[in-house]
Design an enzyme around this catalytic site. Structure first.
Site, PDB file in Angstrom:
ATOM      1  N   PHE A  68     -25.165 -45.852   8.604  1.00  0.00           N
ATOM      2  CA  PHE A  68     -26.376 -45.974   7.785  1.00  0.00           C
ATOM      3  C   PHE A  68     -26.636 -44.738   6.918  1.00  0.00           C
ATOM      4  O   PHE A  68     -27.616 -44.698   6.176  1.00  0.00           O
ATOM      5  CB  PHE A  68     -27.599 -46.262   8.667  1.00  0.00           C
ATOM      6  CG  PHE A  68     -27.870 -45.218   9.734  1.00  0.00           C
ATOM      7  CD1 PHE A  68     -28.521 -44.035   9.432  1.00  0.00           C
ATOM      8  CD2 PHE A  68     -27.446 -45.432  11.052  1.00  0.00           C
ATOM      9  CE1 PHE A  68     -28.757 -43.073  10.410  1.00  0.00           C
ATOM     10  CE2 PHE A  68     -27.676 -44.468  12.041  1.00  0.00           C
ATOM     11  CZ  PHE A  68     -28.342 -43.282  11.713  1.00  0.00           C
ATOM     12  N   ARG A  96     -43.434 -35.051  18.071  1.00  0.00           N
ATOM     13  CA  ARG A  96     -42.525 -36.186  18.290  1.00  0.00           C
ATOM     14  C   ARG A  96     -43.238 -37.316  19.045  1.00  0.00           C
ATOM     15  O   ARG A  96     -43.000 -38.488  18.799  1.00  0.00           O
ATOM     16  CB  ARG A  96     -41.294 -35.737  19.085  1.00  0.00           C
ATOM     17  CG  ARG A  96     -40.427 -34.699  18.367  1.00  0.00           C
ATOM     18  CD  ARG A  96     -39.402 -35.285  17.462  1.00  0.00           C
ATOM     19  NE  ARG A  96     -38.373 -36.030  18.149  1.00  0.00           N
ATOM     20  CZ  ARG A  96     -37.327 -36.574  17.526  1.00  0.00           C
ATOM     21  NH1 ARG A  96     -37.177 -36.460  16.205  1.00  0.00           N
ATOM     22  NH2 ARG A  96     -36.421 -37.250  18.202  1.00  0.00           N
ATOM     23  N   THR A 102     -37.991 -43.694  17.239  1.00  0.00           N
ATOM     24  CA  THR A 102     -37.320 -43.875  15.941  1.00  0.00           C
ATOM     25  C   THR A 102     -37.482 -45.305  15.427  1.00  0.00           C
ATOM     26  O   THR A 102     -37.749 -45.517  14.242  1.00  0.00           O
ATOM     27  CB  THR A 102     -35.820 -43.526  16.088  1.00  0.00           C
ATOM     28  OG1 THR A 102     -35.717 -42.190  16.618  1.00  0.00           O
ATOM     29  CG2 THR A 102     -35.099 -43.598  14.761  1.00  0.00           C
ATOM     30  N   ARG A 113     -45.599 -44.229  14.046  1.00  0.00           N
ATOM     31  CA  ARG A 113     -44.661 -45.329  13.785  1.00  0.00           C
ATOM     32  C   ARG A 113     -45.103 -46.611  14.485  1.00  0.00           C
ATOM     33  O   ARG A 113     -44.930 -47.709  13.949  1.00  0.00           O
ATOM     34  CB  ARG A 113     -43.260 -44.930  14.233  1.00  0.00           C
ATOM     35  CG  ARG A 113     -42.603 -43.878  13.322  1.00  0.00           C
ATOM     36  CD  ARG A 113     -41.361 -43.305  13.962  1.00  0.00           C
ATOM     37  NE  ARG A 113     -40.619 -42.407  13.087  1.00  0.00           N
ATOM     38  CZ  ARG A 113     -39.642 -41.597  13.506  1.00  0.00           C
ATOM     39  NH1 ARG A 113     -39.309 -41.588  14.798  1.00  0.00           N
ATOM     40  NH2 ARG A 113     -39.011 -40.807  12.666  1.00  0.00           N
ATOM     41  N   ASN A 123     -39.366 -45.791   8.569  1.00  0.00           N
ATOM     42  CA  ASN A 123     -40.230 -45.351   9.680  1.00  0.00           C
ATOM     43  C   ASN A 123     -41.204 -44.214   9.324  1.00  0.00           C
ATOM     44  O   ASN A 123     -41.674 -43.489  10.175  1.00  0.00           O
ATOM     45  CB  ASN A 123     -39.402 -45.053  10.931  1.00  0.00           C
ATOM     46  CG  ASN A 123     -38.391 -43.940  10.738  1.00  0.00           C
ATOM     47  OD1 ASN A 123     -38.346 -43.310   9.684  1.00  0.00           O
ATOM     48  ND2 ASN A 123     -37.592 -43.693  11.753  1.00  0.00           N
ATOM     49  N   HIS A 126     -40.873 -37.980   9.434  1.00  0.00           N
ATOM     50  CA  HIS A 126     -39.858 -37.203  10.145  1.00  0.00           C
ATOM     51  C   HIS A 126     -40.523 -36.089  10.935  1.00  0.00           C
ATOM     52  O   HIS A 126     -41.513 -35.512  10.479  1.00  0.00           O
ATOM     53  CB  HIS A 126     -38.879 -36.563   9.151  1.00  0.00           C
ATOM     54  CG  HIS A 126     -38.050 -35.469   9.759  1.00  0.00           C
ATOM     55  ND1 HIS A 126     -36.904 -35.726  10.483  1.00  0.00           N
ATOM     56  CD2 HIS A 126     -38.224 -34.122   9.798  1.00  0.00           C
ATOM     57  CE1 HIS A 126     -36.414 -34.573  10.927  1.00  0.00           C
ATOM     58  NE2 HIS A 126     -37.196 -33.580  10.526  1.00  0.00           N
TER      59      HIS A 126
HETATM   60  P1  IDP Z   1     -35.690 -39.499  14.353  1.00  0.00           P
HETATM   61  O1  IDP Z   1     -36.171 -39.519  12.918  1.00  0.00           O
HETATM   62  O2  IDP Z   1     -36.607 -40.286  15.253  1.00  0.00           O
HETATM   63  O3  IDP Z   1     -35.423 -38.107  14.852  1.00  0.00           O
HETATM   64  P2  IDP Z   1     -32.786 -39.813  14.134  1.00  0.00           P
HETATM   65  O4  IDP Z   1     -31.927 -40.493  15.141  1.00  0.00           O
HETATM   66  O5  IDP Z   1     -32.711 -38.330  14.014  1.00  0.00           O
HETATM   67  O6  IDP Z   1     -34.299 -40.293  14.401  1.00  0.00           O
HETATM   68  O7  IDP Z   1     -32.461 -40.471  12.729  1.00  0.00           O
HETATM   69  C1  IDP Z   1     -32.975 -39.905  11.548  1.00  0.00           C
HETATM   70  C2  IDP Z   1     -33.463 -41.019  10.649  1.00  0.00           C
HETATM   71  O8  IDP Z   1     -32.352 -41.828  10.248  1.00  0.00           O
HETATM   72  C3  IDP Z   1     -34.447 -42.002  11.290  1.00  0.00           C
HETATM   73  O9  IDP Z   1     -35.781 -41.528  11.320  1.00  0.00           O
HETATM   74  C4  IDP Z   1     -34.279 -43.202  10.394  1.00  0.00           C
HETATM   75  O10 IDP Z   1     -34.977 -43.017   9.159  1.00  0.00           O
HETATM   76  C5  IDP Z   1     -32.775 -43.162  10.100  1.00  0.00           C
HETATM   77  N1  IDP Z   1     -32.034 -44.002  11.044  1.00  0.00           N
HETATM   78  C6  IDP Z   1     -31.680 -43.706  12.319  1.00  0.00           C
HETATM   79  N2  IDP Z   1     -31.022 -44.723  12.897  1.00  0.00           N
HETATM   80  C7  IDP Z   1     -30.941 -45.693  11.964  1.00  0.00           C
HETATM   81  C8  IDP Z   1     -30.387 -47.015  11.957  1.00  0.00           C
HETATM   82  O11 IDP Z   1     -29.812 -47.490  12.932  1.00  0.00           O
HETATM   83  N3  IDP Z   1     -30.524 -47.723  10.785  1.00  0.00           N
HETATM   84  C9  IDP Z   1     -31.141 -47.215   9.686  1.00  0.00           C
HETATM   85  N4  IDP Z   1     -31.679 -45.991   9.658  1.00  0.00           N
HETATM   86  C10 IDP Z   1     -31.583 -45.232  10.777  1.00  0.00           C
HETATM   87 MG    MG Z   2     -33.965 -36.688  14.250  1.00  0.00          MG
END
Ligand code: IDP
Ligand code: MG
Length: 160
Positions: A68, A96, A102, A113, A123, A126
Site C-alpha cells: 500500500f 496513540r 490503525t 479514529r 484514518n 498520525h
Molecule cells: P499507524 O498510523 O496507526 O501508526 P502504521 O502501521 O504505522 O499505522 O501505518 C501508517 C499508515 O499507513 C496508517 O495510518 C495508514 O494510513 C496506512 N496504512 C497502514 N496499513 C494500511 C493498509 O493495510 N492499507 C492502506 N493503508 C494502510
Molecule cells: Mg505508525
C-alpha cells in the site's frame, strides 16, 4: 520558579501528531486539536502544510516495502496536512490511545479514529509510535524556529 514542574520535566516527551488530508478536507481540524488540548497536553508546534513527495517517503520509510506504500504517499500528499508537536508526560503513548487503532473499524468509540473514520487508508490522523520517533518526526517536519517553548497558564492545575 515552579519547582514541581521542573522536577516532572524529566518525564516530558514530545510527539508528532498530523491531521492527514482527509481530516483537513472533512473539516475535522478543530475537533482533533480540541481532543489533545482538553486532555491537557501542550501544543508546541502547529502549521498547515502541503507535504512534498520526498518528505512523505522519508516519514513513512519503514513501510516502503508494503504493497500500500504508493497509495499511502499519494494520500498524504493529496492535500494540506496539519503538522503538530505536542508535549507532556507520557504524551507519546497517550496520544496513540486518543487516536485509536490503525483500522478505524477496530478503533474504540471515544477515540479519534473510532469516532471519525471508517477505513485504514483514510484514518485522519498520525501519531508517533515512540519517543525516539517523536523526536525524529518533529525534526523532519519542523524547523527549529517553528517549535515554541512556553509555559501554559494552566500548568500548575494539571501537574501537581
Ligand atoms: P499507524 O498510523 O496507526 O501508526 P502504521 O502501521 O504505522 O499505522 O501505518 C501508517 C499508515 O499507513 C496508517 O495510518 C495508514 O494510513 C496506512 N496504512 C497502514 N496499513 C494500511 C493498509 O493495510 N492499507 C492502506 N493503508 C494502510
Ligand atoms: Mg505508525
Amino acid at each position: 520558579f515552579l519547582p514541581h514542574l521542573v522536577a516532572s520535566m524529566t518525564q516530558v516527551e514530545t510527539t508528532y501528531i498530523m491531521i492527514k488530508p482527509d481530516g483537513v478536507q472533512r473539516g475535522l481540524v478543530g475537533e482533533i486539536i480540541t481532543r489533545f488540548e482538553k486532555k491537557g497536553f501542550k501544543l508546541s508546534g502547529l502549521k498547515l502544510f502541503q507535504c512534498p513527495q520526498d518528505l512523505a517517503e522519508e516519514h513513512y520509510k519503514d513501510l516502503k516495502s508494503k504493497p500500500f506504500f504508493p497509495k499511502l504517499i499519494e494520500y498524504i500528499t493529496s492535500g494540506p496536512v496539519v503538522c503538530m508537536a505536542w508535549e507532556g508526560i507520557g504524551v507519546v503513548a497517550s496520544a496513540r490511545k486518543l487516536i485509536g487503532s490503525t483500522n478505524p473499524l477496530q478503533a474504540e468509540p471515544g477515540t479519534i479514529r473510532g469516532d471519525l473514520a471508517v477505513q485504514t487508508g483514510r484514518n485522519v490522523v498520525h501519531g508517533s509510535d515512540s519517543p525516539e520517533n517523536g523526536q525524529r518526526e518533529i525534526a523532519l517536519w519542523f524547523k527549529e524556529s517553528e517549535v515554541c517553548e512556553w509555559t501554559p497558564a494552566q500548568a500548575p492545575w494539571l501537574i501537581e
